[in-house]
Design an enzyme around this catalytic site. Structure first.
Site, PDB file in Angstrom:
ATOM      1  N   GLU A   1     -27.075  16.135   0.593  1.00 16.37           N
ATOM      2  CA  GLU A   1     -25.720  15.617   0.854  1.00 16.37           C
ATOM      3  C   GLU A   1     -25.698  14.099   0.747  1.00 16.37           C
ATOM      4  O   GLU A   1     -24.757  13.511   0.204  1.00 16.37           O
ATOM      5  CB  GLU A   1     -25.241  16.070   2.233  1.00 16.37           C
TER       6      GLU A   1
ATOM      7  N   THR B   1     -21.645  21.591   1.664  1.00 18.25           N
ATOM      8  CA  THR B   1     -22.202  22.828   2.218  1.00 18.25           C
ATOM      9  C   THR B   1     -21.545  23.134   3.559  1.00 18.25           C
ATOM     10  O   THR B   1     -21.301  22.222   4.356  1.00 18.25           O
ATOM     11  CB  THR B   1     -23.726  22.654   2.420  1.00 18.25           C
TER      12      THR B   1
ATOM     13  N   GLY C   1     -25.776  22.258   8.885  1.00 18.38           N
ATOM     14  CA  GLY C   1     -26.194  23.350   7.996  1.00 18.38           C
ATOM     15  C   GLY C   1     -27.538  23.079   7.335  1.00 18.38           C
ATOM     16  O   GLY C   1     -28.009  23.881   6.523  1.00 18.38           O
TER      17      GLY C   1
HETATM   18  C1  5RP Z   1     -24.170  20.920   6.311  1.00 21.12           C
HETATM   19  C2  5RP Z   1     -23.139  20.005   6.839  1.00 21.12           C
HETATM   20  C3  5RP Z   1     -21.767  20.562   7.046  1.00 21.12           C
HETATM   21  O1  5RP Z   1     -20.876  19.763   6.378  1.00 21.12           O
HETATM   22  C4  5RP Z   1     -21.444  20.544   8.522  1.00 21.12           C
HETATM   23  O2  5RP Z   1     -22.458  21.239   9.207  1.00 21.12           O
HETATM   24  C5  5RP Z   1     -20.076  21.175   8.797  1.00 21.12           C
HETATM   25  O3  5RP Z   1     -20.133  22.553   8.556  1.00 21.12           O
HETATM   26  P1  5RP Z   1     -18.888  23.508   8.782  1.00 21.12           P
HETATM   27  O4  5RP Z   1     -17.930  23.217   7.688  1.00 21.12           O
HETATM   28  O5  5RP Z   1     -19.491  24.900   8.687  1.00 21.12           O
HETATM   29  O6  5RP Z   1     -18.324  23.241  10.140  1.00 21.12           O
HETATM   30  O7  5RP Z   1     -23.360  18.850   7.084  1.00 21.12           O
HETATM   31  O8  5RP Z   1     -25.426  20.325   6.263  1.00 21.12           O
END
Ligand code: 5RP
Length: 220
Positions: free
Chosen positions: A103, A28, A97
């Site tokens: 995850e 995500t 996110g």
């Molecule tokens: C979501 C996550 C994402 O992998 C992390 O926040 C990185 O996000 P981005 O690719 O938008 O920088 O752990 O829960």
């Protein structure tokens, strides 16, 4: 190259690491969104995907990729996802996110975790990024007090609920110098669903987007 270009470079390089004709785990976030775009654009030969969030499910479906559950796939050969921070042992902080629980489930059933990230995420020490801790809403204050006793300051992610209906506390001040120990200690607090340290399920390879393009990095 801006940050998005680096994310895209990492995501596109990761295609070369995905075995053809299998189910894969798809994470995500904005970096993963570049991966989904690339899978769609290249008509990449995958059987289907396990998604770590409803948002990723939606994007995969829109890209014509079948979304399936872990009950269908069993173990996955690869899982590709981003990170908020990743250290030189390829241990991570994730959950920016808010998808950390799914995850971690997908990481736990995957043979290889491929992390895709731009170079701002590659750090010598975890902990600048506030650590997401997913909690049962009923237990929020109980967990916040336990975190305080461990040296952490918990800030509720206001107006946010995870796909599982839980809340997120973003925690600063914890000593993350021993990520494996801290991951386990946090998960012992009753009311914690999981936390964003991925040390037990560290990445196996990092595809890092830099101004020179994407490079493969292993644990040091
Ligand atoms: C979501 C996550 C994402 O992998 C992390 O926040 C990185 O996000 P981005 O690719 O938008 O920088 O752990 O829960």
């Amino acid at each position: 190259m801006n940050q998005d270009d680096k994310k895209q470079a990492a995501a596109e390089k990761a295609l070369s690491l995905i075995p053809k004709g299998t189910y894969i785990g798809v994470g995500t976030g904005s970096t993963v969104n570049f991966l989904i775009d690339a899978l769609a654009r290249t008509q990449f030969d995958i059987k289907g995907a396990v998604a770590t969030s409803l948002e990723t499910e939606r994007r995969l479906t829109a890209a014509g990729i079948e979304v399936v559950s872990p009950a269908v796939t069993g173990r996955l050969p690869v899982y590709i996802d981003g990170a908020d921070e990743i250290n030189h042992s390829l241990q991570m902080i994730k959950g920016g996110g808010g998808a950390l629980l799914r995850e971690k489930v997908v990481a736990s059933i995957s043979d290889t975790f491929i992390c895709i990230a731009d170079d701002s995420k590659y750090v010598s020490k975890l902990g600048k990024f506030p650590l997401p801790v997913e909690v049962l809403p009923f237990a929020r204050s109980v967990v916040a007090k336990a975190l305080f006793r461990m040296g952490g300051e918990a800030n509720l992610r206001v107006g946010f609920k995870t796909d599982g209906g839980h809340e997120i506390l973003d925690v600063t001040g914890l000593d993350l110098s021993r990520p494996l120990t801290m991951e386990d200690e946090l998960n012992k607090i009753v009311g914690v669903m999981d936390n964003g340290i991925f040390a037990r399920n560290a990445a196996n390879v990092l595809v890092l987007g830099t101004k020179y393009g994407a490079e493969l990095i292993s644990a040091k």
